[in-house]
Design a protein around this motif. Structure first.
Motif, PDB file in Angstrom:
ATOM      1  N   LEU A   1       1.005  -1.091  -0.115  1.00  0.00           N
ATOM      2  CA  LEU A   1      -0.075   0.003   0.093  1.00  0.00           C
ATOM      3  C   LEU A   1       0.861   1.216   0.028  1.00  0.00           C
ATOM      4  CD1 LEU A   1      -2.842   1.264   0.310  1.00  0.00           C
ATOM      5  CD2 LEU A   1      -2.579   1.446   2.830  1.00  0.00           C
ATOM      6  N   PRO A   2       0.700   1.988  -1.163  1.00  0.00           N
ATOM      7  CA  PRO A   2       1.462   3.292  -1.134  1.00  0.00           C
ATOM      8  C   PRO A   2       1.309   4.218   0.275  1.00  0.00           C
ATOM      9  CG  PRO A   2       0.734   2.993  -3.250  1.00  0.00           C
ATOM     10  CD  PRO A   2       0.176   1.988  -2.137  1.00  0.00           C
ATOM     11  N   GLU A   3       2.094   4.916   0.965  1.00  0.00           N
ATOM     12  CA  GLU A   3       1.652   5.431   2.182  1.00  0.00           C
ATOM     13  C   GLU A   3       2.919   6.173   2.738  1.00  0.00           C
ATOM     14  OE1 GLU A   3      -0.300   7.254   3.783  1.00  0.00           O
ATOM     15  OE2 GLU A   3      -1.651   5.402   4.460  1.00  0.00           O
ATOM     16  N   THR A   4       2.778   7.201   3.401  1.00  0.00           N
ATOM     17  CA  THR A   4       3.806   7.946   4.146  1.00  0.00           C
ATOM     18  C   THR A   4       4.120   7.263   5.746  1.00  0.00           C
ATOM     19  OG1 THR A   4       3.471  10.015   2.843  1.00  0.00           O
ATOM     20  CG2 THR A   4       4.782  10.393   5.051  1.00  0.00           C
ATOM     21  N   PHE A   5       5.332   7.003   5.967  1.00  0.00           N
ATOM     22  CA  PHE A   5       5.325   6.344   7.091  1.00  0.00           C
ATOM     23  C   PHE A   5       6.344   7.159   8.014  1.00  0.00           C
ATOM     24  CE2 PHE A   5       4.791   2.874   4.187  1.00  0.00           C
ATOM     25  CZ  PHE A   5       3.743   2.178   4.896  1.00  0.00           C
ATOM     26  N   ILE A   6       6.141   7.506   9.360  1.00  0.00           N
ATOM     27  CA  ILE A   6       6.994   8.021  10.096  1.00  0.00           C
ATOM     28  C   ILE A   6       7.966   7.208  10.994  1.00  0.00           C
ATOM     29  CG2 ILE A   6       7.081   9.876  12.013  1.00  0.00           C
ATOM     30  CD1 ILE A   6       5.811  10.783   9.760  1.00  0.00           C
TER      31      ILE A   6
ATOM     32  N   MET B   1       3.947  -1.883   4.739  1.00  0.00           N
ATOM     33  CA  MET B   1       3.188  -1.734   3.464  1.00  0.00           C
ATOM     34  C   MET B   1       2.268  -2.837   3.195  1.00  0.00           C
ATOM     35  SD  MET B   1       5.809   0.163   1.384  1.00  0.00           S
ATOM     36  CE  MET B   1       4.666   0.653   0.036  1.00  0.00           C
ATOM     37  N   ARG B   2       2.827  -4.075   3.612  1.00  0.00           N
ATOM     38  CA  ARG B   2       2.033  -5.298   3.318  1.00  0.00           C
ATOM     39  C   ARG B   2       0.732  -5.299   4.116  1.00  0.00           C
ATOM     40  NH1 ARG B   2       6.810  -8.825   2.607  1.00  0.00           N
ATOM     41  NH2 ARG B   2       7.098  -9.377   0.704  1.00  0.00           N
ATOM     42  N   ALA B   3       1.215  -4.976   5.641  1.00  0.00           N
ATOM     43  CA  ALA B   3      -0.022  -5.027   6.589  1.00  0.00           C
ATOM     44  C   ALA B   3      -1.035  -3.964   6.375  1.00  0.00           C
ATOM     45  CB  ALA B   3       0.863  -4.896   8.128  1.00  0.00           C
ATOM     46  N   GLU B   4      -0.735  -2.846   5.897  1.00  0.00           N
ATOM     47  CA  GLU B   4      -1.515  -1.800   5.640  1.00  0.00           C
ATOM     48  C   GLU B   4      -2.565  -2.064   4.563  1.00  0.00           C
ATOM     49  OE1 GLU B   4      -2.402   0.793   7.408  1.00  0.00           O
ATOM     50  OE2 GLU B   4      -0.784   0.298   8.671  1.00  0.00           O
ATOM     51  N   MET B   5      -1.884  -2.875   3.482  1.00  0.00           N
ATOM     52  CA  MET B   5      -2.634  -3.480   2.162  1.00  0.00           C
ATOM     53  C   MET B   5      -3.751  -4.554   2.685  1.00  0.00           C
ATOM     54  SD  MET B   5      -3.725  -3.068  -0.621  1.00  0.00           S
ATOM     55  CE  MET B   5      -2.402  -2.349  -1.669  1.00  0.00           C
ATOM     56  N   ARG B   6      -3.367  -5.316   3.633  1.00  0.00           N
ATOM     57  CA  ARG B   6      -4.138  -6.133   4.087  1.00  0.00           C
ATOM     58  C   ARG B   6      -5.311  -5.599   4.682  1.00  0.00           C
ATOM     59  NH1 ARG B   6       0.494  -9.445   4.872  1.00  0.00           N
ATOM     60  NH2 ARG B   6       0.726  -8.727   7.180  1.00  0.00           N
ATOM     61  N   LYS B   7      -5.199  -4.499   5.786  1.00  0.00           N
ATOM     62  CA  LYS B   7      -6.270  -4.096   6.159  1.00  0.00           C
ATOM     63  C   LYS B   7      -7.212  -3.260   5.464  1.00  0.00           C
ATOM     64  CE  LYS B   7      -3.350  -2.870  10.518  1.00  0.00           C
ATOM     65  NZ  LYS B   7      -2.705  -1.689  11.210  1.00  0.00           N
ATOM     66  N   VAL B   8      -6.640  -2.773   4.214  1.00  0.00           N
ATOM     67  CA  VAL B   8      -7.684  -2.024   3.653  1.00  0.00           C
ATOM     68  C   VAL B   8      -8.412  -3.108   2.734  1.00  0.00           C
ATOM     69  CG1 VAL B   8      -7.629  -0.877   1.341  1.00  0.00           C
ATOM     70  CG2 VAL B   8      -6.076  -0.181   3.057  1.00  0.00           C
ATOM     71  N   GLN B   9      -7.967  -4.342   2.238  1.00  0.00           N
ATOM     72  CA  GLN B   9      -8.467  -5.306   1.574  1.00  0.00           C
ATOM     73  C   GLN B   9      -9.774  -6.100   2.562  1.00  0.00           C
ATOM     74  OE1 GLN B   9      -5.346  -8.019   0.635  1.00  0.00           O
ATOM     75  NE2 GLN B   9      -5.045  -7.034  -1.378  1.00  0.00           N
ATOM     76  N   GLU B  10      -9.321  -6.099   3.773  1.00  0.00           N
ATOM     77  CA  GLU B  10     -10.281  -6.516   4.849  1.00  0.00           C
ATOM     78  C   GLU B  10     -11.333  -5.478   4.984  1.00  0.00           C
ATOM     79  OE1 GLU B  10      -8.033  -7.514   8.443  1.00  0.00           O
ATOM     80  OE2 GLU B  10      -7.005  -9.204   7.527  1.00  0.00           O
ATOM     81  N   ARG B  11     -11.054  -4.445   5.099  1.00  0.00           N
ATOM     82  CA  ARG B  11     -12.294  -3.401   5.239  1.00  0.00           C
ATOM     83  C   ARG B  11     -13.086  -3.330   3.903  1.00  0.00           C
ATOM     84  NH1 ARG B  11      -9.100   0.212   6.656  1.00  0.00           N
ATOM     85  NH2 ARG B  11      -8.732   1.560   4.671  1.00  0.00           N
ATOM     86  N   VAL B  12     -12.345  -3.098   2.649  1.00  0.00           N
ATOM     87  CA  VAL B  12     -13.388  -3.314   1.766  1.00  0.00           C
ATOM     88  C   VAL B  12     -14.115  -4.538   1.450  1.00  0.00           C
ATOM     89  CG1 VAL B  12     -13.136  -3.214  -0.819  1.00  0.00           C
ATOM     90  CG2 VAL B  12     -11.878  -1.712   0.493  1.00  0.00           C
ATOM     91  N   TRP B  13     -13.738  -5.760   1.901  1.00  0.00           N
ATOM     92  CA  TRP B  13     -14.340  -6.958   1.656  1.00  0.00           C
ATOM     93  C   TRP B  13     -15.662  -6.930   2.798  1.00  0.00           C
ATOM     94  CZ3 TRP B  13     -14.963 -10.694  -1.698  1.00  0.00           C
ATOM     95  CH2 TRP B  13     -15.619 -12.058  -1.126  1.00  0.00           C
TER      96      TRP B  13
END
Length: 252
Positions: free
Chosen positions: A201-206, A220-232
């Motif tokens: 997932l493209p993002e800005t990380f601190i 980035m992998r973990a954030e992409m999985r969260k987005v996929q689960e939310r969309v699903w």
């Protein structure tokens, strides 16, 4: 002259019968001579040596406490004097360096004026706060202008490291993301393999300086999985899709 009684008859210890003036006095028992026991009077200079020793110990302890308190007050005043920095500066404390090496580094970089004063303040902090809570932590720190030794110690002991932003814009391929992370000098380590397309997932990380590149990929992998689960979870129930390996695929 012949009838005169000798003086101090009873005080000399002689028998009273030898000088008795009558038969009745001659039958009276002899009075014992009173002997006075000598009074044991100690000289004032030798009296109570143990008490004098205890008094001397307490006097010495009191003197040491007064000297220690005065030294602590003087040290507290010295470590709060403004430092030599003319402007704010970023300093780097590497991992594995001891307190003496850190003090020498700060003096060499012009952050403090005297390494001995830094060490004295550090030891006083450890004595009052404990070893665990007053350890010098590695990292990147921003020291403000004219920071005192006390301020520098607080910044390093509390681990107030500065942070950096790592931005991965949208539209980049997984290979391009990996190359972008490799070019960032604030990061460390290597990336084992290029991730699957669409898994990041493209993002800005601190982050803090020295974070690993692999940890950014995992985030980035973990954030992409969260987005996929939310969309699903919010999908329409009659859609012919199902999740598979973290992505959504069309049913055959």
């Amino acid at each position: 002259m012949s009838n005169r009684r000798p003086a101090d008859t009873y005080s000399t210890g002689r028998s009273a019968g030898a000088f008795a003036r009558s038969p009745a006095e001659r039958l009276e028992p002899t009075r014992p001579v009173l002997r006075h026991r000598p009074i044991n009077r100690r000289e004032p200079g030798r009296s109570r040596p143990f008490i004098r020793f205890i008094s001397g110990v307490f006097t010495l302890l009191l003197l040491l406490m007064l000297l220690g308190g005065g030294a602590a007050l003087a040290l507290h005043s010295w470590i709060n004097v403004p430092g030599p920095l003319a402007s704010a500066k970023i300093i780097v404390i590497p991992r594995g360096e001891g307190s003496h090496e850190i003090a020498a580094r700060l003096e060499r970089d012009g952050v403090i004026s005297d390494r001995r004063l830094f060490m004295a303040g550090y030891l006083m902090s450890r004595f009052s706060g404990g070893a665990e809570s007053t350890s010098l932590k590695a990292g990147d720190y921003q020291v403000p202008q004219a920071a005192s030794v006390k301020q520098v110690l607080d910044i390093i002991m509390e681990g107030k490291t500065i942070t950096f932003r790592v931005t991965v814009p949208e539209g980049l391929t997984s290979y391009q993301i990996v190359e972008r992370l490799k070019a960032d000098t604030n990061l460390t380590g290597d990336i084992a393999e290029v991730p699957e397309e669409g898994s990041l997932l493209p993002e800005t990380f601190i982050i803090q300086r020295g974070a690993t590149r692999e940890s950014i990929i995992e985030n980035m992998r973990a954030e992409m999985r969260k987005v996929q689960e939310r969309v699903w979870q919010n999908r329409k129930k009659d859609l012919p899709f199902k999740p598979s390996s973290g992505a959504q695929r069309l049913r055959s």
